[in-house]
Design a protein around this motif. Structure first.
Motif, short mmCIF file in Angstrom:
data_model
loop_
_atom_site.label_atom_id
_atom_site.label_comp_id
_atom_site.label_asym_id
_atom_site.label_seq_id
_atom_site.Cartn_x
_atom_site.Cartn_y
_atom_site.Cartn_z
N GLY A 355 0.80 -1.21 0.00
CA GLY A 355 0.00 0.00 0.00
C GLY A 355 0.84 1.27 0.00
N ALA A 356 2.11 1.13 -0.38
CA ALA A 356 3.00 2.31 -0.41
C ALA A 356 2.57 3.24 -1.55
N PRO A 357 2.84 4.55 -1.40
CA PRO A 357 2.47 5.49 -2.46
C PRO A 357 3.18 5.14 -3.77
N ALA A 358 2.48 5.31 -4.87
CA ALA A 358 3.07 5.01 -6.17
C ALA A 358 4.05 6.10 -6.57
N PRO A 359 5.15 5.72 -7.21
CA PRO A 359 6.12 6.72 -7.66
C PRO A 359 5.48 7.69 -8.66
N ALA A 360 6.11 8.86 -8.76
CA ALA A 360 5.56 9.90 -9.63
C ALA A 360 5.66 9.51 -11.11
N ASP A 361 6.70 8.80 -11.47
CA ASP A 361 6.93 8.50 -12.89
C ASP A 361 6.17 7.22 -13.28
N ARG A 362 4.96 7.39 -13.86
CA ARG A 362 4.10 6.24 -14.15
C ARG A 362 4.65 5.38 -15.28
N LEU A 363 5.32 5.99 -16.23
CA LEU A 363 5.86 5.20 -17.34
C LEU A 363 6.97 4.29 -16.85
N ALA A 364 7.87 4.85 -16.03
CA ALA A 364 8.95 4.03 -15.49
C ALA A 364 8.37 2.90 -14.64
N LEU A 365 7.27 3.21 -13.97
CA LEU A 365 6.62 2.22 -13.12
C LEU A 365 6.08 1.05 -13.97
N PHE A 367 6.94 0.21 -17.13
CA PHE A 367 7.90 -0.48 -17.99
C PHE A 367 9.10 -1.04 -17.24
N GLY A 368 9.40 -0.50 -16.06
CA GLY A 368 10.57 -0.98 -15.33
C GLY A 368 11.82 -0.79 -16.16
N ARG A 369 12.61 -1.83 -16.21
CA ARG A 369 13.88 -1.74 -16.92
C ARG A 369 13.73 -1.57 -18.42
N ALA A 370 12.54 -1.93 -18.95
CA ALA A 370 12.36 -1.83 -20.40
C ALA A 370 12.42 -0.38 -20.86
N LEU A 371 12.22 0.56 -19.92
CA LEU A 371 12.31 1.98 -20.27
C LEU A 371 13.76 2.41 -20.09
N PRO A 372 14.42 2.84 -21.18
CA PRO A 372 15.84 3.17 -21.03
C PRO A 372 16.03 4.39 -20.14
N ALA A 373 17.16 4.41 -19.42
CA ALA A 373 17.47 5.53 -18.55
C ALA A 373 17.84 6.74 -19.41
N GLY A 374 17.65 7.93 -18.87
CA GLY A 374 18.03 9.14 -19.58
C GLY A 374 19.54 9.25 -19.70
N ALA A 375 20.02 10.22 -20.49
CA ALA A 375 21.45 10.42 -20.67
C ALA A 375 22.07 10.91 -19.36
#
Lengths: 433, 675
Positions: A355-365, A367-375
């Motif tokens: 029940g922890a608050p969801a992170p602000a970045d929904r896309l990263a949430l 996709f997880g690792r499938a979303l590449p990190a920024g430069a």
């Protein structure tokens, strides 16, 4: 205190282990000690032996004999061999039994016990034609395990899609494609109407599905006969309170025989832990955790839990075998379906359970690792060992240092940055040329 | 022509050359290939530091050495006469040379007659040491040379941030990295995790569940090496009974690491021809540290790694002489040569070397935290002598330990700078530092190294060995029983270690000066040393490794609505241990920061760069917020190098491991708030 546990499956074994040192008798109708049901697919494929899947358990075990009757007033159970056992506390852990669908002439196998799996393993050969009735978790896991043994497997799923209660059409289509990729054929929207043992199944559209073996994986029902015979309150499963007590204060029930059991070992083990604490003086209550549907098979990774609302974030990549849907309700994870996104699934299930608050970045949430990190930020550290930043190297180069790296000792520690520094200097030289 | 020696800091003990100037120059040496991190390059900055201690002080006033030593001896004798020998305690360090560690232990047991001696290695290596000893019969951090890692296809680092704590080691990981074989286990994306192909970020305090989940997968997927398990181990069946209950999805729910990632990690390790599993403090510094390391050892054994050339299990020792420091008798339960103080044969042997009756040797004493926690309490020590340690910063539940140190009748601290512990002392004894005296160190691979004197010690300082001799004589010991020349002490150490697990009897200064690479055991002068242990068998009778079941139980305290975050502590590259040395080097200047996920910071009303308080049930410290998405949202990371209000150990939990007596540094329930 004499504790008798009726049934010797995973819930019973866990409870008996937790009650080590107490007077516990476990009565199991199978001729062997408890085993880990989650590993039976590995027994089927031959990776593990029957010995490998044995559980620790505890107490005195009466094997090969079921509890046939309970006399709550005398506080005594009768076993199938006629012997009696007095108790101060009786725990029903009788589990569930497979339910088979009303198909004419059906002579299907079920996969519940270790012996069921060993018997099937002995018969499956490469190329054996097998029909699996039911496109739920058990059906698909069984089908995928059999396909890994190079059997020719077809799943017959009367509903229009796989896992119809947790997946929508899109997600189901992605899953179906994944199953096919791993050698499992799926007939969705098809119902078997007649079984010709040894030959196959006649389907409702008139076609005939050849199958030497038919397996029913169409769900289970709680085993409540004993509870009913004892006069306990039963409604599709044994009714218990949040202390796992039945309508008789000296009789408890845990695991799959309880009303509303999700059929998950984690759930049964939590109940065993809670009951062990309560029987030894504790006050802990059984607070069900939100059930998580998991499909465990190599190459297919599906997680689903909670509820999706119309505002859910959705993503589908049928060719890549990935699907994600996520609902956030009041800043918390309300539900998700994730296929082929295992690290995101782990994180989301954790957020949902705690029940922890969801992170602000929904896309990263989602996709997880499938979303590449920024430069990496410009001007950041190039050499951590020497504490040299990109800006510092550029300044040193502009100030005329012939070898800025040597001047700053960059690259003289772990050596990891030497290629990056060479690239940087080459680029600076290129810019100034 | 410089003096070939080794870095003063971590257990890698990088080779370096000391030049006039004074200055550090590169030197070719296998573990570091001429490389050094910032700490090594700047090591000479402390030689002539303005804060360097150059005069003994007694009760805050400068004194002569005779006055200081007389005062210490007179007060020790008085306390002993009134309260008995155990009223005097000794606290050593993992940075002391072998000679100092050895003589300190002898001084405690013979000159003081006290059982109350332990050292800061209890806060460092003790869990891995206990688990390794139990499993393999001998505890040598790496039972193979560091350079063997360079040929590995896969390396899994568990709770070890080598890119910051021992950067030159990263050079040996290149092959594994290039092959996608580097795996890290850390709740945050440390500098090391950033190099890894696969990062597992478990919830703090759940490493054993992770290890059990991986062992489960190894067996269930057919990766366990059954012939190795049959031939070289005992106890697998009991271990499997526990691991069988840790199916990957259950491990995922407890650890937060995806079951698919656990599978991937097992496949990488099992699929590699040469694979290593290495642990560090992250998995060891727990009240369940021995069990957690046992879990990792069980995994390594199931995959058939230990004792096979080109593969293995190892623990990455932290302090400069963390290995040698745990072998020669400054540990509460040990005598030199890694002998047990309760073993009658060991007592007889060491007493013989020391020329005292075996029955005069005290038995085992309190472990580090318990020792510190008893100071000034009824029945506890009234005097403490500290060499090479700064427990006022490095011990858990720091405010409590500060109170205990302040309650002593006599605190004597030997150090080179005014450490936070020295500031509390009645008597401060200034000592030389690494480049000003000879001595041996044993690095993380069990190789004995000679550190050489390159510069004269400043006037006003006195060597640790000489101090012990002077005090021993004043306490009534014959002077010849306490030699103060390092080579002479080492010769005695060799005899004391002969026949022990860590046998140094064949190691001599002469062989070390000639450049021989000698890894213990080295039982005689013709023996080439033992770079690789266990190839022919483990050190237990029968030669088998002993597996034992360990079940996950979790951290000593739970999260609450009031303390909803896990704090984990560690180190940063530019600082070392309690920071007494490195905080005084200008080019290593570092600010105390707490790493926070931006979402977590925002919920506390904090932004990157703000000052924050981290509050546990024990106490609170302050730190500047450093926001990073590379940390779990339920976890904070803080380094423990800083003093005063910035001491991370004000918040850490003093729950102790039942076997190793290691405190739970790595997981505490806290909240983050605005100051």
């Amino acid at each position: 205190m004499r504790i008798v546990i009726a049934g010797y499956g995973m819930a019973a074994a866990r409870l008996a282990e937790r009650l080590g040192g107490h007077d516990v008798t476990v009565v199991g109708e199978e001729p062997r000690p408890a085993y880990n049901r989650l590993l039976l697919a590995k027994v089927l494929t031959g990776t593990l032996t029957a010995d490998d899947v044995a559980l620790t358990g505890g107490g005195t075990a009466r094997l090969g004999v079921a509890v046939s009757d309970v006399d709550p007033r005398a506080r005594r159970v009768t076993l199938a061999d006629g012997t009696g056992l007095p108790y101060d506390v009786l725990v029903l852990a009788t589990g569930a039994r497979p339910w088979t669908p009303p198909v004419e002439n059906l002579d299907a196998r079920v996969l519940r016990t270790l012996d069921d799996h060993l018997a099937l393993a002995a018969e499956v050969r490469p190329g054996t034609e097998i029909a699996v009735l039911g496109g739920g978790v058990l059906g698909l896991e069984t089908a995928l395990a059999l396909a890994s043994m190079r059997a020719r497997v077809t799943v017959v799923q009367p509903a229009g899609r796989l896992l119809e209660r947790v997946l929508d059409d899109t997600a189901s289509a992605v899953l179906e494609r994944q199953c096919r990729h791993h050698g499992v054929s799926v007939l969705a929207g098809a119902t078997a109407v007649r079984h010709e043992p040894g030959e196959g199944l006649k389907l409702d559209d008139g076609t005939f599905l050849p199958a030497a073996i038919v397996i029913a994986a169409t769900g289970v029902r709680p085993r409540t006969e004993l509870a009913e015979r004892a006069g306990l309150a039963v409604d599709g499963g044994v009714i218990v309170d949040d202390g796992l007590r039945t309508s008789d204060p000296r009789v408890y029930a845990i695991g799959d025989c309880v009303r509303g059991a999700p059929g998950l070992v984690a759930h049964a083990w939590r109940q065993a832990d809670v009951l062990a604490e309560r029987l030894t003086g504790g006050e802990r209550r059984d607070v069900p955790e939100p059930p998580v549907t998991r499909l465990r098979a190599s190459g297919v990774d599906l997680t689903a839990f909670g509820r999706l609302d119309p505002d859910a974030l959705r993503f589908s990549d049928p060719a890549g075998g990935r699907y994600g849907a996520l609902s956030i309700v009041d800043g918390r994870v309300g539900g998700a379906v994730l296929l082929g996104l295992p690290d995101a699934a782990a994180h989301l299930a954790d957020l949902h359970a705690t029940g922890a608050p969801a992170p602000a970045d929904r896309l990263a949430l989602l996709f997880g690792r499938a979303l590449p990190a920024g430069a990496a930020p410009a001007g950041g550290l190039v050499c951590r060992c020497a504490g040299v930043t990109r800006a510092f190297l550029v300044d040193a180069w502009r100030a005329g240092a012939p070898d800025p790296a040597a001047a700053t000792r960059a690259g003289t520690g772990c050596g990891d940055c030497r290629d990056r520094i060479a690239d940087l200097i080459a680029r600076l030289e290129g810019e100034s040329a | 022509m410089g003096v070939p020696t080794h870095c003063p800091y971590c257990a890698l003990q990088c080779g370096m050359s000391l030049e006039p100037g004074p200055a550090v120059a590169a030197r070719s040496f296998p573990v570091n290939e001429g490389a050094l991190c910032r700490k090594g390059w700047s090591a000479t900055a402390l030689l002539d530091h303005p804060e360097r201690l150059r005069t003994p002080t007694v009760d805050g006033r400068a004194s002569t050495w005779d006055e200081a030593l007389d005062a210490v001896a007179a007060r020790l004798l008085a306390i002993r006469a009134e309260h008995g020998p155990d009223a005097v305690a000794v606290f050593g360090g993992g940075g002391l040379t072998n000679e100092k560690a050895y003589l300190l232990g002898k001084f405690a047991r013979v000159a003081l007659g006290t059982a109350q001696i332990d050292y800061n290695g209890r806060f460092c290596m003790s869990s891995a040491a206990a688990a390794g000893l139990r499993a393999f019969g001998v505890d040598r951090g790496l039972p193979f040379p560091v350079t063997d890692l360079a040929a590995a296809d896969a390396v899994m680092l568990v709770g070890a941030n080598v890119a910051e704590t021992m950067p030159p080691l990263v050079r040996h990981l290149r092959r594994a990295r290039d092959r996608g074989g580097l795996i890290t286990v850390d709740p945050r994306d440390s500098a090391t995790a950033e190099l890894a192909a696969l990062r597992l970020r478990p919830r703090p305090g759940t490493d054993l569940a992770l290890a059990l989940g991986m062992l489960h997968i190894a067996v269930a997927e057919g990766h366990a090496d059954k012939s190795y398990l049959d031939a070289r181990t005992t106890g697998f069946a009991e271990v499997w009974r526990v691991a069988a209950g840790w199916w990957p999805e259950r491990a995922e729910a407890v650890t937060g690491v995806a079951a698919a990632d656990l599978r991937a990690a097992v496949e990488i390790l099992a699929g590699a021809e040469r694979a290593y599993l290495l642990t560090g403090r992250g998995t060891e510094q727990h009240a369940t540290g021995v069990d957690q390391v046992t879990g990792w050892i069980n995994l390594a054994l199931s995959l058939g790694l230990p004792g096979r050339e080109g593969s293995g299990y190892g623990c990455l020792t932290g302090q400069g002489n963390g290995q040698g420091g745990r072998e020669h008798g400054q540990k509460a339960d040990q005598l030199p040569g890694y002998r047990s103080i309760t073993d009658p044969a060991a007592r007889a042997h060491v007493a013989g070397v020391w020329g005292v009756p075996a029955e005069s040797l005290p038995g085992p004493g309190r472990s580090a935290f318990e020792l510190l926690d008893a100071l000034g309490e009824p029945g506890g020590p009234r005097a403490l002598i500290v060499f090479g340690s700064n427990p006022a910063v490095s011990a858990p539940d720091s405010a409590r330990i500060h109170r205990r140190l302040s309650a002593l009748d006599l605190l004597v601290v030997a150090d080179l700078v005014p450490s936070e512990t020295a500031r509390l002392a009645h008597v401060v004894l200034p000592v030389p530092q690494w480049a000003e005296e000879d001595g041996t160190m044993t690095n993380l691979e069990g190789r004995v190294l000679l550190r050489r004197r390159a510069y004269p010690a400043p006037p006003g300082t006195m060597g640790d060995l000489r101090i012990l001799r002077e005090l021993a004589v004043r306490l009534g010991q014959p002077a010849e029983r306490f030699p103060d020349e390092p080579e002479e002490v080492f010769a005695e150490l060799r005899r004391a270690s002969a026949g022990g697990l860590a046998d140094y009897s064949g190691v001599t200064y002469e062989r070390l000066r000639a450049g021989e690479a000698l890894h213990w055991p080295c039982p005689d002068a013709a023996h080439p040393g033992t770079p690789r242990l266990f190839l022919d068998g483990f050190a237990h009778p029968g030669g088998r490794a002993r597996m034992r079941p360990a079940e996950h139980t979790g951290p000593a305290e739970a999260l609450t609505p009031d303390r909803p975050l896990w704090l984990t502590t560690g180190r940063v590259l530019a600082q070392y241990q309690s920071g007494a040395q490195t905080r005084r080097v200008p080019e290593l200047a570092t600010e105390m920061r707490v790493e926070v996920h931006p979402d977590t910071a925002a919920r506390a009303g904090l932004a990157d760069g703000d000052l924050a308080r981290v509050v546990s049930a024990r106490g609170a410290f302050t730190a500047r917020v450093h926001c990073t998405t590379g940390i779990r949202a339920d976890t904070l990371f803080a380094p423990f190098h800083f003093p005063g209000e910035q001491r991370a150990n004000l918040a850490t939990h003093p729950a102790l491991d039942p076997v190793s007596r290691m405190p739970e540094f790595k997981v505490a329930a806290v909240r983050l708030e605005r100051p």
